[in-house]
Write an enzyme that holds these catalytic residues in place. Structure first.
Site, PDB file in Angstrom:
ATOM      1  N   TRP A   1      -6.973   0.971  -8.741  1.00  0.00           N
ATOM      2  CA  TRP A   1      -7.764  -0.098  -9.341  1.00  0.00           C
ATOM      3  C   TRP A   1      -7.688  -1.412  -8.591  1.00  0.00           C
ATOM      4  O   TRP A   1      -8.376  -2.353  -8.926  1.00  0.00           O
ATOM      5  CB  TRP A   1      -7.328  -0.320 -10.791  1.00  0.00           C
ATOM      6  CG  TRP A   1      -5.848  -0.196 -11.032  1.00  0.00           C
ATOM      7  CD1 TRP A   1      -5.209   0.914 -11.531  1.00  0.00           C
ATOM      8  CD2 TRP A   1      -4.814  -1.163 -10.791  1.00  0.00           C
ATOM      9  NE1 TRP A   1      -3.844   0.691 -11.595  1.00  0.00           N
ATOM     10  CE2 TRP A   1      -3.575  -0.578 -11.154  1.00  0.00           C
ATOM     11  CE3 TRP A   1      -4.808  -2.475 -10.299  1.00  0.00           C
ATOM     12  CZ2 TRP A   1      -2.355  -1.246 -11.050  1.00  0.00           C
ATOM     13  CZ3 TRP A   1      -3.602  -3.142 -10.189  1.00  0.00           C
ATOM     14  CH2 TRP A   1      -2.394  -2.529 -10.567  1.00  0.00           C
ATOM     15  N   ASN A   2      -6.865  -1.512  -7.558  1.00  0.00           N
ATOM     16  CA  ASN A   2      -6.660  -2.862  -6.998  1.00  0.00           C
ATOM     17  C   ASN A   2      -7.739  -3.324  -6.022  1.00  0.00           C
ATOM     18  O   ASN A   2      -8.089  -4.485  -6.008  1.00  0.00           O
ATOM     19  CB  ASN A   2      -5.254  -3.026  -6.415  1.00  0.00           C
ATOM     20  CG  ASN A   2      -4.884  -1.927  -5.453  1.00  0.00           C
ATOM     21  OD1 ASN A   2      -5.505  -0.869  -5.442  1.00  0.00           O
ATOM     22  ND2 ASN A   2      -3.886  -2.173  -4.643  1.00  0.00           N
TER      23      ASN A   2
ATOM     24  N   LYS B   1     -13.254  10.022  -7.041  1.00  0.00           N
ATOM     25  CA  LYS B   1     -12.809   9.683  -8.399  1.00  0.00           C
ATOM     26  C   LYS B   1     -12.092   8.334  -8.375  1.00  0.00           C
ATOM     27  O   LYS B   1     -10.952   8.219  -7.934  1.00  0.00           O
ATOM     28  CB  LYS B   1     -11.867  10.740  -8.977  1.00  0.00           C
ATOM     29  CG  LYS B   1     -11.727  10.520 -10.497  1.00  0.00           C
ATOM     30  CD  LYS B   1     -10.454  11.009 -11.089  1.00  0.00           C
ATOM     31  CE  LYS B   1      -9.287  10.066 -10.994  1.00  0.00           C
ATOM     32  NZ  LYS B   1      -9.442   8.797 -11.750  1.00  0.00           N
TER      33      LYS B   1
ATOM     34  N   GLU C   1      -1.652   7.398   0.518  1.00  0.00           N
ATOM     35  CA  GLU C   1      -1.277   6.008   0.795  1.00  0.00           C
ATOM     36  C   GLU C   1      -0.672   5.487  -0.499  1.00  0.00           C
ATOM     37  O   GLU C   1      -1.378   5.331  -1.493  1.00  0.00           O
ATOM     38  CB  GLU C   1      -2.526   5.230   1.227  1.00  0.00           C
ATOM     39  CG  GLU C   1      -2.181   3.958   1.963  1.00  0.00           C
ATOM     40  CD  GLU C   1      -2.123   2.800   1.026  1.00  0.00           C
ATOM     41  OE1 GLU C   1      -1.009   2.482   0.554  1.00  0.00           O
ATOM     42  OE2 GLU C   1      -3.172   2.204   0.756  1.00  0.00           O
ATOM     43  N   LEU C   2       0.639   5.288  -0.472  1.00  0.00           N
ATOM     44  CA  LEU C   2       1.357   5.064  -1.729  1.00  0.00           C
ATOM     45  C   LEU C   2       1.966   3.665  -1.804  1.00  0.00           C
ATOM     46  O   LEU C   2       1.468   2.749  -1.167  1.00  0.00           O
ATOM     47  CB  LEU C   2       2.417   6.160  -1.884  1.00  0.00           C
ATOM     48  CG  LEU C   2       1.867   7.588  -1.718  1.00  0.00           C
ATOM     49  CD1 LEU C   2       2.971   8.618  -1.781  1.00  0.00           C
ATOM     50  CD2 LEU C   2       0.792   7.878  -2.762  1.00  0.00           C
TER      51      LEU C   2
ATOM     52  N   CYS D   1      -0.506  -2.822  -2.351  1.00  0.00           N
ATOM     53  CA  CYS D   1       0.545  -1.920  -1.872  1.00  0.00           C
ATOM     54  C   CYS D   1       1.363  -2.588  -0.774  1.00  0.00           C
ATOM     55  O   CYS D   1       2.512  -2.254  -0.561  1.00  0.00           O
ATOM     56  CB  CYS D   1      -0.090  -0.626  -1.380  1.00  0.00           C
ATOM     57  SG  CYS D   1      -1.461  -0.911  -0.277  1.00  0.00           S
TER      58      CYS D   1
ATOM     59  N   GLU E   1       9.003  -0.779  -6.823  1.00  0.00           N
ATOM     60  CA  GLU E   1       7.728  -1.483  -6.676  1.00  0.00           C
ATOM     61  C   GLU E   1       7.297  -2.042  -8.028  1.00  0.00           C
ATOM     62  O   GLU E   1       7.127  -1.294  -8.987  1.00  0.00           O
ATOM     63  CB  GLU E   1       6.641  -0.535  -6.149  1.00  0.00           C
ATOM     64  CG  GLU E   1       5.347  -1.261  -5.869  1.00  0.00           C
ATOM     65  CD  GLU E   1       4.234  -0.354  -5.368  1.00  0.00           C
ATOM     66  OE1 GLU E   1       3.974   0.686  -6.008  1.00  0.00           O
ATOM     67  OE2 GLU E   1       3.615  -0.695  -4.341  1.00  0.00           O
TER      68      GLU E   1
ATOM     69  N   GLY F   1      -2.534   5.455  -4.394  1.00  0.00           N
ATOM     70  CA  GLY F   1      -2.055   5.122  -5.735  1.00  0.00           C
ATOM     71  C   GLY F   1      -0.553   5.030  -5.733  1.00  0.00           C
ATOM     72  O   GLY F   1       0.068   4.827  -4.683  1.00  0.00           O
ATOM     73  N   GLY F   2       0.034   5.222  -6.912  1.00  0.00           N
ATOM     74  CA  GLY F   2       1.483   5.108  -7.045  1.00  0.00           C
ATOM     75  C   GLY F   2       2.204   6.315  -6.443  1.00  0.00           C
ATOM     76  O   GLY F   2       1.622   7.394  -6.298  1.00  0.00           O
TER      77      GLY F   2
HETATM   78  O1  TXE Z   1      -1.571   4.363 -10.446  1.00  0.00           O
HETATM   79  P1  TXE Z   1      -1.886   5.892 -10.272  1.00  0.00           P
HETATM   80  P2  TXE Z   1      -1.372   3.507 -11.767  1.00  0.00           P
HETATM   81  C1  TXE Z   1       1.452   1.722  -7.923  1.00  0.00           C
HETATM   82  C2  TXE Z   1       1.967   0.470  -8.601  1.00  0.00           C
HETATM   83  C3  TXE Z   1       1.605   0.706 -10.028  1.00  0.00           C
HETATM   84  C4  TXE Z   1       1.835   2.189 -10.149  1.00  0.00           C
HETATM   85  C5  TXE Z   1       1.095   2.851 -11.260  1.00  0.00           C
HETATM   86  O2  TXE Z   1       3.366   0.398  -8.472  1.00  0.00           O
HETATM   87  O3  TXE Z   1       2.429   0.000 -10.910  1.00  0.00           O
HETATM   88  O4  TXE Z   1       1.378   2.707  -8.921  1.00  0.00           O
HETATM   89  O5  TXE Z   1      -0.274   2.498 -11.234  1.00  0.00           O
HETATM   90  C6  TXE Z   1      -5.289   8.929 -10.182  1.00  0.00           C
HETATM   91  N1  TXE Z   1      -3.795  13.864  -9.979  1.00  0.00           N
HETATM   92  N2  TXE Z   1       0.140   1.556  -7.317  1.00  0.00           N
HETATM   93  O6  TXE Z   1      -0.799   4.293 -12.885  1.00  0.00           O
HETATM   94  O7  TXE Z   1      -1.517   6.688 -11.475  1.00  0.00           O
HETATM   95  C7  TXE Z   1      -5.654   7.867 -11.186  1.00  0.00           C
HETATM   96  O8  TXE Z   1      -6.576   8.368 -12.129  1.00  0.00           O
HETATM   97  C8  TXE Z   1      -4.884  13.268  -9.463  1.00  0.00           C
HETATM   98  C9  TXE Z   1       0.122   1.437  -5.880  1.00  0.00           C
HETATM   99  O9  TXE Z   1      -2.630   2.833 -12.071  1.00  0.00           O
HETATM  100  O10 TXE Z   1      -1.291   6.283  -9.002  1.00  0.00           O
HETATM  101  C10 TXE Z   1      -6.229   6.812 -10.260  1.00  0.00           C
HETATM  102  O11 TXE Z   1      -7.563   7.155  -9.876  1.00  0.00           O
HETATM  103  N3  TXE Z   1      -5.149  11.955  -9.604  1.00  0.00           N
HETATM  104  C11 TXE Z   1      -1.225   1.549  -5.339  1.00  0.00           C
HETATM  105  C12 TXE Z   1      -5.319   6.891  -9.035  1.00  0.00           C
HETATM  106  O12 TXE Z   1      -4.737   8.188  -9.114  1.00  0.00           O
HETATM  107  C13 TXE Z   1      -4.273  11.203 -10.282  1.00  0.00           C
HETATM  108  C14 TXE Z   1      -2.380   1.118  -6.119  1.00  0.00           C
HETATM  109  C15 TXE Z   1      -4.207   5.854  -8.982  1.00  0.00           C
HETATM  110  O13 TXE Z   1      -3.480   5.888 -10.186  1.00  0.00           O
HETATM  111  C16 TXE Z   1      -3.108  11.760 -10.838  1.00  0.00           C
HETATM  112  C17 TXE Z   1      -2.215   1.303  -7.543  1.00  0.00           C
HETATM  113  C18 TXE Z   1      -2.885  13.157 -10.670  1.00  0.00           C
HETATM  114  N4  TXE Z   1      -1.791  13.763 -11.149  1.00  0.00           N
HETATM  115  C19 TXE Z   1      -0.973   1.488  -8.081  1.00  0.00           C
HETATM  116  N5  TXE Z   1      -2.421  10.787 -11.465  1.00  0.00           N
HETATM  117  C20 TXE Z   1      -1.430   1.351  -3.881  1.00  0.00           C
HETATM  118  N6  TXE Z   1      -0.873   2.230  -3.049  1.00  0.00           N
HETATM  119  O14 TXE Z   1      -2.131   0.438  -3.473  1.00  0.00           O
HETATM  120  C21 TXE Z   1      -3.127   9.645 -11.306  1.00  0.00           C
HETATM  121  N7  TXE Z   1      -4.258   9.888 -10.605  1.00  0.00           N
END
Ligand code: TXE
Length: 495
Positions: A154-155, A178, A253-254, A287, A388, A231-232
């Site tokens: 979402w960022n 997605k 990219e985490l 990130c 993080e 994502g995370g």
């Molecule tokens: O991220 P998620 P969240 C980190 C940051 C944050 C933490 C949680 O520390 O506090 O992650 O954030 C999809 N299979 N970052 O919960 O869950 C989800 O629907 C497939 C770092 O919002 O990682 C969304 O589209 N897809 C980061 C995407 O993954 C899955 C940016 C990111 O969500 C899934 C954001 C699964 N099992 C948060 N689970 C960065 N690297 O910039 C989730 N998703």
């Protein structure tokens, strides 16, 4: 309810309701009020989207559109994004609460990824190999993988989309995108431009919903060849596990806990700005946030005083206002997460020298705001130095000398980015080599480009985005053997 903007999935060139018949409400982080609804996708929607992408990959116009023509389509898409950049930026601000100044600049830059990879599309050359067999001709082809799933957070929704879509499309793949369930609006608006640019139906599909529902269904789908995820680290690990059972290619990219290292020979005013931009820009929700400030003991107190004085001037407020410097947090769970770390810091025994709570300005209303926060007296083993937080929360850790700085910088599971502030070229080059991170910035921070590879070491990810290599990561190499011999020799012996 009736006034909310309702989106549909975009699959195979059509706008369709989710199979569940359910929608997810999305709220504006500044007002805390819902403004849009995204389809709550499930397994049935994932199947439908992957089938559409698979059909577009194997039949219809896309397979016969050559790389030069693909490049032209991508340049057209880049132009359309440029024309609509401000509108797209406004949608992102409404959905994710980041600053219009930041998102406007980001969206203005996003077309470059489509131009760059559009240009590369017809420059991926195979080779005729000087093969060591008589009467044999051998050459290589670089071919697309098939259906690629792109999952974004979402960022920075459309910037991160570009990092995945541009190389994937230039390579000739089809895509199911997605976006995050919190910020799907801009992806649905963006795909209208993909259609307008002239990409055939099914080449780019957009579906929304929760990670555990449609996200997992997409990653596990048999007809998906590659998953590119941002994502995370927890979600990324799960994605990797699910993709592994189908032997899919994965790029991840985490998260990060990046060190921003300030040496005693730095230009102090520049270093202060660099540290501020590393942790308070984008409300720390990046990130690459420089969330650990490593500062040399001899200048520690002076530097912290200057930093706090500068940070105090940060304007917190409406992200749509060009004067605002720190906006709200994007999602309610993220807001709760940041607030919980204020308690963790107290338990850890860190000293709070700025912020540490919610702002008390009534003008900020129902928004999800936290104060820019600085902790001193942090040791690198504390949770606030290791985990993080993804918010405007800085941990200040003193160090003695270069070796000590490197030791602390690398003592973390992450390895996404790092910053060095020094006037010494010896230090800049020497320490850049020793840092375990995919990016080192020297006397700058938060610089990214389509030209330069980006991605993490250690648990910050797998693979790189941007740069020439990234297109190859969306391709596979085929070796073609042709015999010119007049007779097939002994069939019982390897050739
Ligand atoms: O991220 P998620 P969240 C980190 C940051 C944050 C933490 C949680 O520390 O506090 O992650 O954030 C999809 N299979 N970052 O919960 O869950 C989800 O629907 C497939 C770092 O919002 O990682 C969304 O589209 N897809 C980061 C995407 O993954 C899955 C940016 C990111 O969500 C899934 C954001 C699964 N099992 C948060 N689970 C960065 N690297 O910039 C989730 N998703």
């Amino acid at each position: 309810m009736g006034s909310l903007k309702r989106y549909q999935h975009y699959i195979g060139g059509e706008w369709v309701d989710p199979a569940s018949g359910e929608w997810i409400e999305s709220s504006n982080p500044y007002s805390g009020q819902p403004w849009a609804e995204f389809p709550r996708g499930n397994q049935a929607d994932a199947d439908r989207a992957v089938e559409a992408a698979y059909n577009a990959f194997t039949s219809g116009d896309w397979p016969s559109i050559g790389p030069t023509a693909r490049g032209a389509l991508m340049r057209k898409l880049g132009d359309l994004i440029a024309t609509n950049a401000q509108e797209l930026a406004k949608i992102e601000v409404q959905d994710n609460g980041k600053l219009i100044a930041e998102m406007g600049a980001q969206l203005g830059y996003v077309p470059q990824w489509y131009y760059y990879y559009g240009g590369l599309a017809d420059k991926i050359e195979g080779a005729v190999l000087p093969i060591d067999k008589p009467d044999t001709f051998n050459y290589t082809l670089h071919e697309p993988l098939g259906v690629c799933v792109a999952i974004t957070p979402w960022n920075s929704p459309l910037l991160i989309t570009a990092w995945k879509l541009a190389p994937a499309l230039a390579a000739g793949n089809t895509v199911v995108l997605k976006p995050s369930e919190f910020t799907s609006a801009s992806a649905f608006e963006f795909v209208k431009l993909v259609e307008e640019a002239g990409f055939p139906p099914g080449v780019v599909n957009v579906v929304s919903g929760y990670g555990k529902e449609i996200g997992e269904a997409l990653v596990s789908h048999d007809k998906v060849a590659k998953v590119s995820f941002t994502g995370g680290t927890m979600s990324g690990t799960r994605v990797n596990e699910n993709a592994a059972s189908g032997l899919k290619k994965v790029s991840l990219e985490l998260g990060g806990k990046s060190p921003n290292i300030v040496f005693d020979d730095c230009e102090m005013d520049n270093a202060v700005k660099g540290v501020i931009s590393g942790i308070f820009a984008a409300t720390g929700q990046t990130c690459i946030a420089g969330s650990r400030l490593l500062v040399q003991e001899s200048i520690h107190d002076e530097f912290v005083d200057k930093l706090v004085a500068f940070a105090k001037t940060a304007q917190i407020g409406d992200p749509m206002s060009l004067d605002t410097q720190v906006g709200p947090v994007t999602t309610p769970p993220q807001y709760e997460k940041i607030l919980s770390y204020f308690d963790v810091a107290k338990e850890d025994g860190a000293e709070c020298v700025l912020g540490g709570g919610k702002p008390d300005d009534p003008a900020l209303g129902g928004g999800w705001f936290v104060q820019p926060t600085i902790y001193t007296g942090v040791s690198n083993s504390m949770r606030i130095a290791q985990e993080e937080i993804f918010g405007p929360v800085l941990s200040v850790i003193p160090f003695k000398d270069d070796n000590h700085a490197v030791e602390i910088a690398n003592d973390v599971v992450y390895g996404l980015a790092s910053g060095l502030w020094t006037q010494s070229i010896r230090r800049a080059i020497g320490i850049s080599k020793l840092i375990q991170a995919g990016t080192v910035w020297v006397n700058t921070y938060r610089a990214v480009s389509f030209v330069s590879p980006f991605g993490g070491y250690k648990r910050s990810g797998l693979g790189k985005e941007s740069g020439q290599q990234a297109i190859k990561d969306y391709m596979q190499t085929k070796s073609v053997w042709i015999s010119t011999a007049t007779e097939v020799p002994n069939p019982f012996v390897i050739r």
